[in-house]
Design a protein around this motif. Structure first.
Motif, PDB file in Angstrom:
ATOM      1  N   ASN A  85       3.927  -5.074 -17.448  1.00  0.00           N
ATOM      2  CA  ASN A  85       4.585  -6.222 -16.814  1.00  0.00           C
ATOM      3  C   ASN A  85       5.955  -5.899 -16.225  1.00  0.00           C
ATOM      4  OD1 ASN A  85       2.368  -7.763 -17.565  1.00  0.00           O
ATOM      5  ND2 ASN A  85       3.295  -8.290 -19.530  1.00  0.00           N
ATOM      6  N   ILE A  86       6.534  -4.766 -16.597  1.00  0.00           N
ATOM      7  CA  ILE A  86       7.842  -4.426 -16.027  1.00  0.00           C
ATOM      8  C   ILE A  86       7.734  -3.375 -14.916  1.00  0.00           C
ATOM      9  CG2 ILE A  86       9.086  -5.064 -18.117  1.00  0.00           C
ATOM     10  CD1 ILE A  86       9.464  -2.056 -18.655  1.00  0.00           C
ATOM     11  N   LEU A  87       6.516  -2.915 -14.629  1.00  0.00           N
ATOM     12  CA  LEU A  87       6.337  -1.951 -13.539  1.00  0.00           C
ATOM     13  C   LEU A  87       6.333  -2.683 -12.204  1.00  0.00           C
ATOM     14  CD1 LEU A  87       3.627   0.442 -14.972  1.00  0.00           C
ATOM     15  CD2 LEU A  87       6.060   0.922 -14.619  1.00  0.00           C
ATOM     16  N   ARG A  88       7.142  -2.218 -11.279  1.00  0.00           N
ATOM     17  CA  ARG A  88       7.255  -2.844  -9.962  1.00  0.00           C
ATOM     18  C   ARG A  88       7.015  -1.806  -8.879  1.00  0.00           C
ATOM     19  NH1 ARG A  88       6.894  -7.649 -12.163  1.00  0.00           N
ATOM     20  NH2 ARG A  88       8.689  -8.205 -13.401  1.00  0.00           N
ATOM     21  N   LEU A  89       6.306  -2.227  -7.849  1.00  0.00           N
ATOM     22  CA  LEU A  89       6.061  -1.372  -6.686  1.00  0.00           C
ATOM     23  C   LEU A  89       7.045  -1.729  -5.588  1.00  0.00           C
ATOM     24  CD1 LEU A  89       2.178  -1.588  -6.536  1.00  0.00           C
ATOM     25  CD2 LEU A  89       3.525   0.435  -7.119  1.00  0.00           C
ATOM     26  N   ILE A  90       7.537  -0.697  -4.906  1.00  0.00           N
ATOM     27  CA  ILE A  90       8.409  -0.898  -3.754  1.00  0.00           C
ATOM     28  C   ILE A  90       7.721  -0.251  -2.557  1.00  0.00           C
ATOM     29  CG2 ILE A  90      10.667  -0.450  -2.719  1.00  0.00           C
ATOM     30  CD1 ILE A  90      11.771  -0.138  -5.580  1.00  0.00           C
ATOM     31  N   TYR A  91       7.542  -1.048  -1.505  1.00  0.00           N
ATOM     32  CA  TYR A  91       6.914  -0.561  -0.279  1.00  0.00           C
ATOM     33  C   TYR A  91       7.801  -0.931   0.892  1.00  0.00           C
ATOM     34  CZ  TYR A  91       3.551  -0.008   3.514  1.00  0.00           C
ATOM     35  OH  TYR A  91       2.923   0.368   4.675  1.00  0.00           O
ATOM     36  N   GLN A  92       8.166   0.064   1.672  1.00  0.00           N
ATOM     37  CA  GLN A  92       9.053  -0.112   2.822  1.00  0.00           C
ATOM     38  C   GLN A  92      10.329  -0.862   2.433  1.00  0.00           C
ATOM     39  OE1 GLN A  92       6.667  -1.809   5.985  1.00  0.00           O
ATOM     40  NE2 GLN A  92       5.855   0.213   6.507  1.00  0.00           N
ATOM     41  N   GLY A  93      10.880  -0.490   1.279  1.00  0.00           N
ATOM     42  CA  GLY A  93      12.159  -1.039   0.836  1.00  0.00           C
ATOM     43  C   GLY A  93      12.094  -2.414   0.208  1.00  0.00           C
ATOM     44  N   ARG A  94      10.894  -2.950   0.002  1.00  0.00           N
ATOM     45  CA  ARG A  94      10.761  -4.293  -0.561  1.00  0.00           C
ATOM     46  C   ARG A  94       9.907  -4.269  -1.822  1.00  0.00           C
ATOM     47  NH1 ARG A  94      11.683  -8.437   3.661  1.00  0.00           N
ATOM     48  NH2 ARG A  94      12.304  -7.274   5.503  1.00  0.00           N
ATOM     49  N   PHE A  95      10.326  -5.062  -2.808  1.00  0.00           N
ATOM     50  CA  PHE A  95       9.535  -5.202  -4.016  1.00  0.00           C
ATOM     51  C   PHE A  95       8.284  -6.010  -3.689  1.00  0.00           C
ATOM     52  CE2 PHE A  95      11.929  -3.505  -7.498  1.00  0.00           C
ATOM     53  CZ  PHE A  95      13.237  -3.509  -7.056  1.00  0.00           C
ATOM     54  N   LEU A  96       7.164  -5.572  -4.242  1.00  0.00           N
ATOM     55  CA  LEU A  96       5.917  -6.314  -4.064  1.00  0.00           C
ATOM     56  C   LEU A  96       5.723  -7.247  -5.244  1.00  0.00           C
ATOM     57  CD1 LEU A  96       3.460  -3.522  -2.846  1.00  0.00           C
ATOM     58  CD2 LEU A  96       4.952  -5.007  -1.492  1.00  0.00           C
ATOM     59  N   HIS A  97       5.451  -8.500  -4.968  1.00  0.00           N
ATOM     60  CA  HIS A  97       5.156  -9.450  -6.033  1.00  0.00           C
ATOM     61  C   HIS A  97       3.739  -9.196  -6.533  1.00  0.00           C
ATOM     62  CE1 HIS A  97       8.749 -12.040  -5.990  1.00  0.00           C
ATOM     63  NE2 HIS A  97       8.891 -11.487  -4.794  1.00  0.00           N
ATOM     64  N   GLY A  98       3.470  -9.563  -7.763  1.00  0.00           N
ATOM     65  CA  GLY A  98       2.226  -9.219  -8.433  1.00  0.00           C
ATOM     66  C   GLY A  98       0.944  -9.622  -7.745  1.00  0.00           C
ATOM     67  N   ASN A  99       0.969 -10.703  -6.966  1.00  0.00           N
ATOM     68  CA  ASN A  99      -0.261 -11.187  -6.353  1.00  0.00           C
ATOM     69  C   ASN A  99      -0.545 -10.594  -4.976  1.00  0.00           C
ATOM     70  OD1 ASN A  99       1.871 -12.479  -5.160  1.00  0.00           O
ATOM     71  ND2 ASN A  99       0.918 -14.497  -5.118  1.00  0.00           N
ATOM     72  N   VAL A 100       0.351  -9.781  -4.450  1.00  0.00           N
ATOM     73  CA  VAL A 100       0.162  -9.182  -3.125  1.00  0.00           C
ATOM     74  C   VAL A 100      -0.881  -8.067  -3.214  1.00  0.00           C
ATOM     75  CG1 VAL A 100       1.280  -7.873  -1.270  1.00  0.00           C
ATOM     76  CG2 VAL A 100       2.508  -9.715  -2.414  1.00  0.00           C
ATOM     77  N   THR A 101      -1.910  -8.136  -2.359  1.00  0.00           N
ATOM     78  CA  THR A 101      -2.945  -7.103  -2.357  1.00  0.00           C
ATOM     79  C   THR A 101      -2.617  -6.012  -1.343  1.00  0.00           C
ATOM     80  OG1 THR A 101      -4.302  -8.185  -0.685  1.00  0.00           O
ATOM     81  CG2 THR A 101      -4.728  -8.779  -3.005  1.00  0.00           C
ATOM     82  N   LEU A 102      -3.230  -4.857  -1.544  1.00  0.00           N
ATOM     83  CA  LEU A 102      -3.038  -3.755  -0.594  1.00  0.00           C
ATOM     84  C   LEU A 102      -3.599  -4.130   0.770  1.00  0.00           C
ATOM     85  CD1 LEU A 102      -3.904  -0.700  -2.862  1.00  0.00           C
ATOM     86  CD2 LEU A 102      -1.645  -1.663  -2.330  1.00  0.00           C
ATOM     87  N   GLY A 103      -4.688  -4.877   0.786  1.00  0.00           N
ATOM     88  CA  GLY A 103      -5.267  -5.325   2.051  1.00  0.00           C
ATOM     89  C   GLY A 103      -4.331  -6.234   2.817  1.00  0.00           C
ATOM     90  N   ALA A 104      -3.599  -7.098   2.106  1.00  0.00           N
ATOM     91  CA  ALA A 104      -2.650  -8.006   2.759  1.00  0.00           C
ATOM     92  C   ALA A 104      -1.510  -7.235   3.423  1.00  0.00           C
ATOM     93  CB  ALA A 104      -2.087  -8.993   1.747  1.00  0.00           C
TER      94      ALA A 104
END
Length: 141
Positions: free
Chosen positions: A80-99
């Protein structure tokens, strides 16, 4: 080796990629999957395959459950504390790779960090308004 103008040209074997690197990179990613190369703050990296339907929360759980041995020093207590950063922005948990419209069959690089909470989606906009003195209220006279 000398060329016509007298410049010396060196050929370094060390510039060639080692065989294990070539074989790793030449392995193809399935056309319906997304390969994520995750980078920790320490600089360590690992690649994982995911479906376009996988969310950031799914990815965090999968990585936590399959934590690489060479990342042992960076082990966290909960997915629950692992966060992904893509292009300088944190991804919220419900964001899919397809989106995110990531390319299928390719490798995408993201950062993986441990962080309890995410910044509010509009926090940058709020800071900018505070600096410029703008507000979202109106005055009726």
């Amino acid at each position: 080796m000398l060329c016509e103008r007298g410049a010396i040209i060196f050929v370094f074997k060390s510039c060639l990629k080692p065989p294990e690197y070539n074989s790793k990179m030449s392995s193809s990613v399935p056309a319906d999957m997304i390969n994520l190369r995750l980078i920790l703050v320490s600089g360590k990296t690992k690649e994982f395959l995911f479906s376009p339907n996988d969310s950031a929360a799914d990815i965090a759980k999968h990585v936590y459950d399959n934590w690489p041995m060479d990342w042992e020093e960076e082990q966290v207590s909960s997915p629950n504390i692992l966060r992904l950063i893509y292009q300088g922005r944190f991804l919220h948990g419900n964001v899919t790779l397809g989106a995110l419209k990531l390319p299928f069959g390719k490798t995408t690089v993201m950062h993986l960090v441990a962080r309890e909470t995410l910044p509010e989606p509009n926090s940058q906009g709020q800071r900018n308004r505070e600096k410029t003195g703008e507000s979202n209220c109106c005055v009726i006279l």
